[in-house]
Design an enzyme around this catalytic site. Structure first.
Site, PDB file in Angstrom:
ATOM      1  N   GLU A 115      45.893  39.299  38.787  1.00  9.27           N
ATOM      2  CA  GLU A 115      45.081  39.201  40.012  1.00  9.27           C
ATOM      3  C   GLU A 115      43.711  38.783  39.499  1.00  9.27           C
ATOM      4  OE1 GLU A 115      46.833  39.981  42.711  1.00  9.27           O
ATOM      5  OE2 GLU A 115      48.468  40.812  41.554  1.00  9.27           O
TER       6      GLU A 115
ATOM      7  N   CYS B 116      36.794  41.253  44.328  1.00 11.00           N
ATOM      8  CA  CYS B 116      37.637  40.071  44.161  1.00 11.00           C
ATOM      9  C   CYS B 116      37.957  39.461  45.508  1.00 11.00           C
ATOM     10  CB  CYS B 116      38.919  40.470  43.445  1.00 11.00           C
ATOM     11  SG  CYS B 116      39.762  41.833  44.262  1.00 11.00           S
TER      12      CYS B 116
HETATM   13  P1  NAP Z   1      37.202  40.286  32.596  1.00 14.16           P
HETATM   14  O1  NAP Z   1      36.020  40.098  31.776  1.00 14.16           O
HETATM   15  O2  NAP Z   1      38.177  39.180  32.692  1.00 14.16           O
HETATM   16  O3  NAP Z   1      37.902  41.603  32.043  1.00 14.16           O
HETATM   17  C1  NAP Z   1      39.014  42.145  32.678  1.00 14.16           C
HETATM   18  C2  NAP Z   1      39.708  43.128  31.760  1.00 14.16           C
HETATM   19  O4  NAP Z   1      40.326  42.441  30.689  1.00 14.16           O
HETATM   20  C3  NAP Z   1      38.784  44.142  31.126  1.00 14.16           C
HETATM   21  O5  NAP Z   1      39.412  45.408  31.147  1.00 14.16           O
HETATM   22  C4  NAP Z   1      38.671  43.641  29.696  1.00 14.16           C
HETATM   23  O6  NAP Z   1      38.397  44.668  28.806  1.00 14.16           O
HETATM   24  C5  NAP Z   1      40.065  43.136  29.488  1.00 14.16           C
HETATM   25  N1  NAP Z   1      40.275  42.242  28.354  1.00 14.16           N
HETATM   26  C6  NAP Z   1      39.525  41.205  27.946  1.00 14.16           C
HETATM   27  N2  NAP Z   1      40.089  40.642  26.860  1.00 14.16           N
HETATM   28  C7  NAP Z   1      41.211  41.344  26.576  1.00 14.16           C
HETATM   29  C8  NAP Z   1      42.225  41.265  25.565  1.00 14.16           C
HETATM   30  N3  NAP Z   1      42.204  40.337  24.617  1.00 14.16           N
HETATM   31  N4  NAP Z   1      43.233  42.137  25.588  1.00 14.16           N
HETATM   32  C9  NAP Z   1      43.291  43.097  26.522  1.00 14.16           C
HETATM   33  N5  NAP Z   1      42.352  43.237  27.501  1.00 14.16           N
HETATM   34  C10 NAP Z   1      41.337  42.360  27.533  1.00 14.16           C
HETATM   35  O7  NAP Z   1      36.828  40.655  34.109  1.00 14.16           O
HETATM   36  P2  NAP Z   1      35.716  41.683  34.616  1.00 14.16           P
HETATM   37  O8  NAP Z   1      34.375  41.100  34.311  1.00 14.16           O
HETATM   38  O9  NAP Z   1      35.990  43.070  34.214  1.00 14.16           O
HETATM   39  O10 NAP Z   1      35.988  41.603  36.190  1.00 14.16           O
HETATM   40  C11 NAP Z   1      35.411  40.650  37.046  1.00 14.16           C
HETATM   41  C12 NAP Z   1      36.415  39.628  37.473  1.00 14.16           C
HETATM   42  O11 NAP Z   1      37.587  40.268  37.959  1.00 14.16           O
HETATM   43  C13 NAP Z   1      35.939  38.767  38.607  1.00 14.16           C
HETATM   44  O12 NAP Z   1      36.198  37.430  38.290  1.00 14.16           O
HETATM   45  C14 NAP Z   1      36.800  39.188  39.806  1.00 14.16           C
HETATM   46  O13 NAP Z   1      37.030  38.177  40.743  1.00 14.16           O
HETATM   47  C15 NAP Z   1      38.034  39.643  39.158  1.00 14.16           C
HETATM   48  N6  NAP Z   1      38.756  40.638  39.967  1.00 14.16           N
HETATM   49  C16 NAP Z   1      39.917  40.299  40.554  1.00 14.16           C
HETATM   50  C17 NAP Z   1      40.600  41.231  41.317  1.00 14.16           C
HETATM   51  C18 NAP Z   1      41.889  40.888  42.011  1.00 14.16           C
HETATM   52  O14 NAP Z   1      42.559  41.788  42.496  1.00 14.16           O
HETATM   53  N7  NAP Z   1      42.256  39.654  42.072  1.00 14.16           N
HETATM   54  C19 NAP Z   1      40.097  42.522  41.452  1.00 14.16           C
HETATM   55  C20 NAP Z   1      38.908  42.834  40.820  1.00 14.16           C
HETATM   56  C21 NAP Z   1      38.243  41.873  40.076  1.00 14.16           C
HETATM   57  P3  NAP Z   1      36.906  44.846  28.159  1.00 14.16           P
HETATM   58  O15 NAP Z   1      36.018  45.260  29.258  1.00 14.16           O
HETATM   59  O16 NAP Z   1      37.112  45.926  27.163  1.00 14.16           O
HETATM   60  O17 NAP Z   1      36.582  43.539  27.578  1.00 14.16           O
END
Ligand code: NAP
Length: 689
Positions: free
Chosen positions: A259, A298
């Site tokens: 997502e 999101c």
């Molecule tokens: P992000 O930077 O992509 O991180 C998401 C998650 O991935 C974090 O828990 C991060 O952990 C983890 N991660 C990164 N690299 C990884 C790896 N190599 N292995 C395992 N896990 C890894 O996103 P964010 O900044 O937290 O969230 C914002 C984004 O989420 C926005 O673009 C928003 O639109 C989207 N979002 C979408 C939804 C939906 O339902 N579609 C809901 C909420 C948010 P770390 O923090 O430890 O790096």
């Protein structure tokens, strides 16, 4: 210096031996230290293996219904300690209203899955999908689809913005399915995730290995995944892309769904001009999406697609509402309705996206990118240099089809306002988002709604039609509900697996199973036509403790007379010509002449199979799948065979549901009607007395 946030692994709390690499998380409004987060040194392979062994074993001893009951107890425990979660969330910039989405939303997910699990899943561990397929002429070889749980671990990687709801909407269905969870929250709000996990641990009710928490980054975790494991990722499209291309997913058979970010749209219908209830609902919703969680949702509206002539009205109305309702500040201060973004980094990221939109022709219609004056925790007003505050921003484009407006996600209180001339053009603009989680449409014109539905549904996971009738009761554009699909095509991640029982099945494998009726009955716990039956005592005399699938009653026969048909017709008022007028009935292609009412036959069938004395059968709760096959003419005979098909004891009641297979045949053994009778039956005979 704050302590390092622990992880909960192998049924114990764990903190890294080496504190030096921990990331420091700051309060969103004040910049003060809140937590330090690190998973350095954690043996990820062991964590995952604990889930696959201990977690699978403990969840494997529970039925769907027992797991569902636990979910409710988890929800109750979190409800009791809700204030702790609210207080903690303030550090991440969440106002009380924001926490309604995250904290209460998360608890609501648990309650919903608990009740859905008990109502819509069987009591055992195997879920049957679709009807029986008869694969041999004599009925001795059948096929069915069954779902059984995945044998591995559900790794749930979450975004920072919903540390509770976002995690629980995945944990609940995985738990119901019987698949152990490893939660990996995003670092900036990992302390909120740690708090809800701690509350669940402290209930003492978590089955061993069913829930583990990793606080801290784990870039190498995919190397430890394998076939049978499943990843539910929420976060940015770029991270999703990177993780999806890992070889464990590409060639290792690990299930991966995401997502991701989404440039959601909200369309104002051409009929919804200023002064209409739809216009007001649209503006209210746009404001809510800009300010709730400071726009870090999101599902937030990123594109307000409005008739060209209404652009100024919409901007003016939002401006007026902001002046009236929005108090920007530290969530610790009373009266604050909009908090900061989660961190200064996140704010800067949003400002970069805004600059990109401006460089592509966008111009600010509302708000300023300068640090705003805000209410501080002590109630004073001023610029908070260390707080990640940003005003709501609306950006206009002369050319509504400017690619950046449909592609750049400013993950904060930012939306573009795009003018359209025709409904078709509005639909085209929606689709330029490349696939979204949600689009809302404010219109009171069903024609406009129908045109949009046919053109934009394929680009969205969810559509909300807002009009004067549902404006007040609607759960809103940005609130996914646990009953319905959450996910979306294309850019939104390609997922549609969250929401409802499909989310449980997503954690299971569907397999076609072929075999004899006897074997399928043994494997599924559901009686199949052709399997052995038992005709000893009347099954209505047996409590759930005694009743077994296959217990059967074969009734005597009863002759149907014309007199009976007429009596029934006059008694019920059902004088339909097929029962009352010989010539017209005979002219009907389906009937040889006057025939008995189907409901007469079903009523008689009940009279033929019931045992009338008080006993363990408490009530008839309905009929399902009723089909009338062969018409019954005066002079025909009918008889019924009733067989216990499925027995579903209720976990929290003294009774359960029994589904009976009912088949009515005529004197030539032709099938007259087939259906399921649903009854409520006492678990023990004493209960019924
Ligand atoms: P992000 O930077 O992509 O991180 C998401 C998650 O991935 C974090 O828990 C991060 O952990 C983890 N991660 C990164 N690299 C990884 C790896 N190599 N292995 C395992 N896990 C890894 O996103 P964010 O900044 O937290 O969230 C914002 C984004 O989420 C926005 O673009 C928003 O639109 C989207 N979002 C979408 C939804 C939906 O339902 N579609 C809901 C909420 C948010 P770390 O923090 O430890 O790096």
């Amino acid at each position: 210096m704050t302590d390092i946030l622990p992880s909960y692994v192998e049924d114990a709390w764990w903190t890294p031996a080496d504190p030096h690499h921990a990331a420091t998380v700051l309060d969103a409004a004040t910049g003060e230290d809140v937590a330090r987060v690190s998973a350095a040194g954690l043996e990820l392979g062991r964590v995952l293996e604990h889930a696959r062994t201990v977690g699978q074993a403990s969840l494997g001893t529970l039925s769907f219904h027992q797991r569902a009951v636990l979910l409710k107890q988890f929800a109750q425990a979190l409800t009791e300690r809700k204030q702790e979660l609210y207080d903690l969330s303030k550090h991440a910039g969440s106002t009380e209203r924001d926490s309604l989405n995250d904290v209460d939303g998360g608890i609501g997910v648990l309650f919903t899955f608990s009740s859905k699990g008990r109502r819509e899943l069987p009591s055992g561990q195997v879920y049957l999908d679709g009807p029986v397929e008869t694969l041999s002429k004599d009925g001795s070889f059948l096929g069915r689809h069954v779902y059984t749980r995945l044998p591995g671990v559900a790794l749930q990687i979450n975004a920072f913005n919903f540390p509770m709801w976002g995690a629980l909407e995945k944990f609940a269905p995985a738990f119901l399915a019987g698949v152990p969870t490893v939660v990996k929250p995003a670092t900036p709000t990992a302390y909120v995730a740690e708090a809800w996990v701690r509350i669940l641990v402290e209930t003492g009710l978590l089955p061993a290995g069913s829930l583990q928490l990793i606080s801290g980054s784990v870039p190498k975790i995919f190397e430890h995944l394998r076939l049978g494991d499943i990843v539910g990722f929420t976060g940015s499209a770029s991270t999703a892309e990177r993780l999806r291309s890992h070889e464990s997913v590409q060639t290792g058979g690990v299930r991966f769904t995401s997502e991701t970010d989404s440039i959601n749209a909200s369309v104002l219908g051409p009929d919804a001009v200023a002064g209409t209830p739809e216009f007001d609902a649209y503006v209210k919703q746009l404001l809510s999406e800009l300010t709730t969680k400071a726009g870090q949702k999101c599902t937030a509206i990123r594109r307000a697609i409005v008739p060209e002539g209404s652009v100024d009205d919409v901007v003016a109305a939002v401006r007026a509402k902001i002046a009236e309702r929005v108090v920007l500040g530290d969530p610790h201060a009373p009266g604050v309705t909009m908090g900061p973004l989660v961190s200064l980094e996140q704010r800067d990221e949003v400002l970069r996206s805004v600059a990109e939109l401006e460089a592509e022709g966008g111009r600010l219609l509302l708000g300023s990118v300068q640090p705003p004056r805000v209410v501080r925790a002590d109630g004073s007003v001023g610029v908070a240099e260390d707080g990640a505050f940003l005003e709501p921003l609306l950006i206009g484009f002369a050319d509504a089809s400017t690619p950046a407006a449909h592609q750049v996600e400013a993950f904060g209180p930012v939306a573009s306002v795009l003018g359209y001339r025709t409904v078709e053009e509005a639909a085209d603009l929606v689709s330029l988002g490349g696939g979204s989680l949600v689009t809302s449409v404010a219109t009171n014109d069903p024609g406009v709604a129908a045109t949009l539905l046919s053109r934009i549904a394929a680009y969205n996971g969810r559509l909300l039609f807002l009009d004067r009738d549902d404006a007040k009761t609607s759960t809103g554009h940005g609130a996914p509900v646990p009953h319905l699909v959450h996910g979306g095509p294309g850019r939104a991640g390609g997922g549609e697996e969250l929401g409802g029982i499909r989310a449980v099945l997503h954690h299971m494998q569907r397999t076609a199973v072929q075999g004899s009726p006897e074997m399928l009955t043994a494997l599924t716990g559901v009686w199949h036509q052709g399997a052995a039956s038992r005709n000893d005592r009347h099954p209505f005399r047996k409590s759930l403790a005694e009743l077994a699938v296959g217990d059967q009653i074969v009734s005597a026969s009863r002759v149907v007379t014309l007199d009976d048909i007429e009596t029934f017709a006059h008694f019920t008022g059902d004088l339909f010509y097929a029962h009352m007028d010989e010539a017209s009935a005979a002219a009907n292609p389906f009937f040889p002449g006057r025939v008995a009412h189907g409901y007469l036959l079903v009523s008689w069938a009940a009279g033929l199979f019931v045992d009338p004395e008080p006993g363990p059968v408490l009530a008839n709760s309905g009929l399902e799948n009723l089909r009338f096959v062969t018409p019954v003419s005066p002079g025909d005979e009918i008889r019924v065979v009733l067989t216990a098909k499925q027995i579903t004891p209720r976990e929290t009641d003294e009774y359960g549901e029994v589904r009976w297979d009912a088949v009515i045949r005529n004197q030539n053994d032709e099938l007259v009607a087939a259906y399921d009778v649903l009854t409520l039956v006492a678990k023990e005979l004493e209960t019924a007395a």
